[in-house]
Design a protein around this motif. Sequence first.
Motif, PDB file in Angstrom:
ATOM      1  N   LEU A  48     -23.845 -31.123  84.565  1.00 27.21           N
ATOM      2  CA  LEU A  48     -24.872 -30.871  85.567  1.00 27.21           C
ATOM      3  C   LEU A  48     -24.252 -30.343  86.859  1.00 27.21           C
ATOM      4  N   ILE A  49     -23.139 -30.900  87.269  1.00 26.97           N
ATOM      5  CA  ILE A  49     -22.468 -30.425  88.472  1.00 26.97           C
ATOM      6  C   ILE A  49     -21.976 -28.993  88.284  1.00 26.97           C
ATOM      7  N   TYR A  50     -21.450 -28.675  87.105  1.00 23.81           N
ATOM      8  CA  TYR A  50     -21.028 -27.299  86.835  1.00 23.81           C
ATOM      9  C   TYR A  50     -22.222 -26.341  86.871  1.00 23.81           C
ATOM     10  N   ALA A  51     -23.348 -26.771  86.333  1.00 20.74           N
ATOM     11  CA  ALA A  51     -24.545 -25.920  86.354  1.00 20.74           C
ATOM     12  C   ALA A  51     -25.033 -25.706  87.782  1.00 20.74           C
ATOM     13  N   ILE A  52     -25.011 -26.753  88.592  1.00 19.32           N
ATOM     14  CA  ILE A  52     -25.406 -26.619  89.999  1.00 19.32           C
ATOM     15  C   ILE A  52     -24.459 -25.656  90.712  1.00 19.32           C
ATOM     16  N   GLY A  53     -23.168 -25.750  90.420  1.00 19.87           N
ATOM     17  CA  GLY A  53     -22.190 -24.832  91.004  1.00 19.87           C
ATOM     18  C   GLY A  53     -22.458 -23.392  90.617  1.00 19.87           C
ATOM     19  N   ALA A  54     -22.868 -23.171  89.356  1.00 14.67           N
ATOM     20  CA  ALA A  54     -23.179 -21.810  88.916  1.00 14.67           C
ATOM     21  C   ALA A  54     -24.403 -21.261  89.643  1.00 14.67           C
ATOM     22  N   VAL A  55     -25.433 -22.083  89.789  1.00 18.19           N
ATOM     23  CA  VAL A  55     -26.647 -21.640  90.482  1.00 18.19           C
ATOM     24  C   VAL A  55     -26.354 -21.364  91.957  1.00 18.19           C
ATOM     25  N   VAL A  56     -25.596 -22.254  92.589  1.00 15.17           N
ATOM     26  CA  VAL A  56     -25.227 -22.053  93.993  1.00 15.17           C
ATOM     27  C   VAL A  56     -24.392 -20.782  94.134  1.00 15.17           C
ATOM     28  N   GLY A  57     -23.513 -20.532  93.189  1.00 13.06           N
ATOM     29  CA  GLY A  57     -22.708 -19.309  93.222  1.00 13.06           C
ATOM     30  C   GLY A  57     -23.549 -18.057  93.095  1.00 13.06           C
ATOM     31  N   LEU A  58     -24.536 -18.082  92.194  1.00 12.28           N
ATOM     32  CA  LEU A  58     -25.410 -16.917  92.030  1.00 12.28           C
ATOM     33  C   LEU A  58     -26.247 -16.677  93.284  1.00 12.28           C
ATOM     34  N   ILE A  59     -26.801 -17.737  93.832  1.00 12.61           N
ATOM     35  CA  ILE A  59     -27.598 -17.592  95.060  1.00 12.61           C
ATOM     36  C   ILE A  59     -26.717 -17.084  96.198  1.00 12.61           C
ATOM     37  N   GLY A  60     -25.513 -17.617  96.289  1.00  8.56           N
ATOM     38  CA  GLY A  60     -24.581 -17.164  97.320  1.00  8.56           C
ATOM     39  C   GLY A  60     -24.197 -15.706  97.146  1.00  8.56           C
ATOM     40  N   GLY A  61     -23.994 -15.291  95.901  1.00  2.00           N
ATOM     41  CA  GLY A  61     -23.671 -13.888  95.646  1.00  2.00           C
ATOM     42  C   GLY A  61     -24.780 -12.953  96.081  1.00  2.00           C
ATOM     43  N   VAL A  62     -26.016 -13.319  95.798  1.00  2.00           N
ATOM     44  CA  VAL A  62     -27.162 -12.508  96.215  1.00  2.00           C
ATOM     45  C   VAL A  62     -27.266 -12.479  97.738  1.00  2.00           C
ATOM     46  N   LYS A  63     -27.051 -13.616  98.362  1.00  2.00           N
ATOM     47  CA  LYS A  63     -27.124 -13.674  99.822  1.00  2.00           C
ATOM     48  C   LYS A  63     -26.034 -12.819 100.474  1.00  2.00           C
ATOM     49  N   VAL A  64     -24.830 -12.890  99.949  1.00  2.00           N
ATOM     50  CA  VAL A  64     -23.728 -12.085 100.485  1.00  2.00           C
ATOM     51  C   VAL A  64     -24.004 -10.605 100.247  1.00  2.00           C
ATOM     52  N   TYR A  65     -24.515 -10.255  99.082  1.00  2.00           N
ATOM     53  CA  TYR A  65     -24.830  -8.854  98.788  1.00  2.00           C
ATOM     54  C   TYR A  65     -25.889  -8.322  99.752  1.00  2.00           C
ATOM     55  N   ASN A  66     -26.914  -9.122 100.029  1.00  2.00           N
ATOM     56  CA  ASN A  66     -27.951  -8.694 100.976  1.00  2.00           C
ATOM     57  C   ASN A  66     -27.381  -8.492 102.377  1.00  2.00           C
ATOM     58  N   LYS A  67     -26.516  -9.386 102.801  1.00  2.00           N
ATOM     59  CA  LYS A  67     -25.901  -9.231 104.126  1.00  2.00           C
ATOM     60  C   LYS A  67     -24.992  -8.011 104.168  1.00  2.00           C
ATOM     61  N   THR A  78     -20.081 -15.758 105.601  1.00  2.00           N
ATOM     62  CA  THR A  78     -21.048 -16.242 104.611  1.00  2.00           C
ATOM     63  C   THR A  78     -20.420 -16.296 103.223  1.00  2.00           C
ATOM     64  N   ALA A  79     -19.660 -15.265 102.869  1.00  2.00           N
ATOM     65  CA  ALA A  79     -19.002 -15.240 101.556  1.00  2.00           C
ATOM     66  C   ALA A  79     -18.014 -16.387 101.427  1.00  2.00           C
ATOM     67  N   ALA A  80     -17.256 -16.632 102.475  1.00  2.00           N
ATOM     68  CA  ALA A  80     -16.264 -17.718 102.430  1.00  2.00           C
ATOM     69  C   ALA A  80     -16.937 -19.078 102.303  1.00  2.00           C
ATOM     70  N   SER A  81     -18.050 -19.279 103.000  1.00  2.00           N
ATOM     71  CA  SER A  81     -18.720 -20.584 102.931  1.00  2.00           C
ATOM     72  C   SER A  81     -19.336 -20.823 101.555  1.00  2.00           C
ATOM     73  N   TRP A  82     -19.970 -19.827 100.974  1.00  2.00           N
ATOM     74  CA  TRP A  82     -20.553 -20.002  99.642  1.00  2.00           C
ATOM     75  C   TRP A  82     -19.471 -20.163  98.578  1.00  2.00           C
ATOM     76  N   PHE A  83     -18.405 -19.391  98.696  1.00  2.00           N
ATOM     77  CA  PHE A  83     -17.306 -19.513  97.750  1.00  2.00           C
ATOM     78  C   PHE A  83     -16.668 -20.899  97.850  1.00  2.00           C
ATOM     79  N   GLY A  84     -16.491 -21.384  99.067  1.00  2.00           N
ATOM     80  CA  GLY A  84     -15.931 -22.717  99.273  1.00  2.00           C
ATOM     81  C   GLY A  84     -16.814 -23.815  98.702  1.00  2.00           C
ATOM     82  N   ALA A  85     -18.133 -23.642  98.826  1.00  2.00           N
ATOM     83  CA  ALA A  85     -19.052 -24.637  98.266  1.00  2.00           C
ATOM     84  C   ALA A  85     -18.949 -24.691  96.747  1.00  2.00           C
ATOM     85  N   CYS A  86     -18.855 -23.535  96.127  1.00  2.00           N
ATOM     86  CA  CYS A  86     -18.730 -23.500  94.654  1.00  2.00           C
ATOM     87  C   CYS A  86     -17.408 -24.114  94.194  1.00  2.00           C
ATOM     88  N   ILE A  87     -16.337 -23.767  94.870  1.00  2.00           N
ATOM     89  CA  ILE A  87     -15.034 -24.333  94.516  1.00  2.00           C
ATOM     90  C   ILE A  87     -15.032 -25.845  94.703  1.00  2.00           C
TER      91      ILE A  87
END
Length: 101
Positions: A48-67, A78-87
């Motif tokens: 479940l934690i891995y799945a949450i990490g994947a979803v957070v990573g995808l949302i972060g990727g979309v957010k970084v792409y939009n910015k 923004t990219a560093a913060s989302w990447f850090g959260a996934c890691i």
Amino acid sequence: MEKQRKKKLLMAMSTLSAFGVMAQGNGAAGINEATQMVTSYFDPATQLIYAIGAVVGLIGGVKVYNKFSSGDPDTSKTAASWFGACIFLIVSATILRSFFL
């Protein structure tokens, strides 16, 4: 007065004998069963934690792409913060798994 004292003595003796009966059980078996129950939940929780990490990573990727597409100068932060959260999610799940199992 004597009747009340006998009643209290009888109540105290029955309470102490009940504690003795409860103490007769096998505590090691209960602890082993509880340990087995907790460890059986660890694999699904890790997944479940891995799945949450994947979803957070995808949302972060979309957010970084939009910015990045809009030319926002705050993209790298923004990219560093989302990447850090996934890691953090992935590393914490792995460390907890290795620590408890």
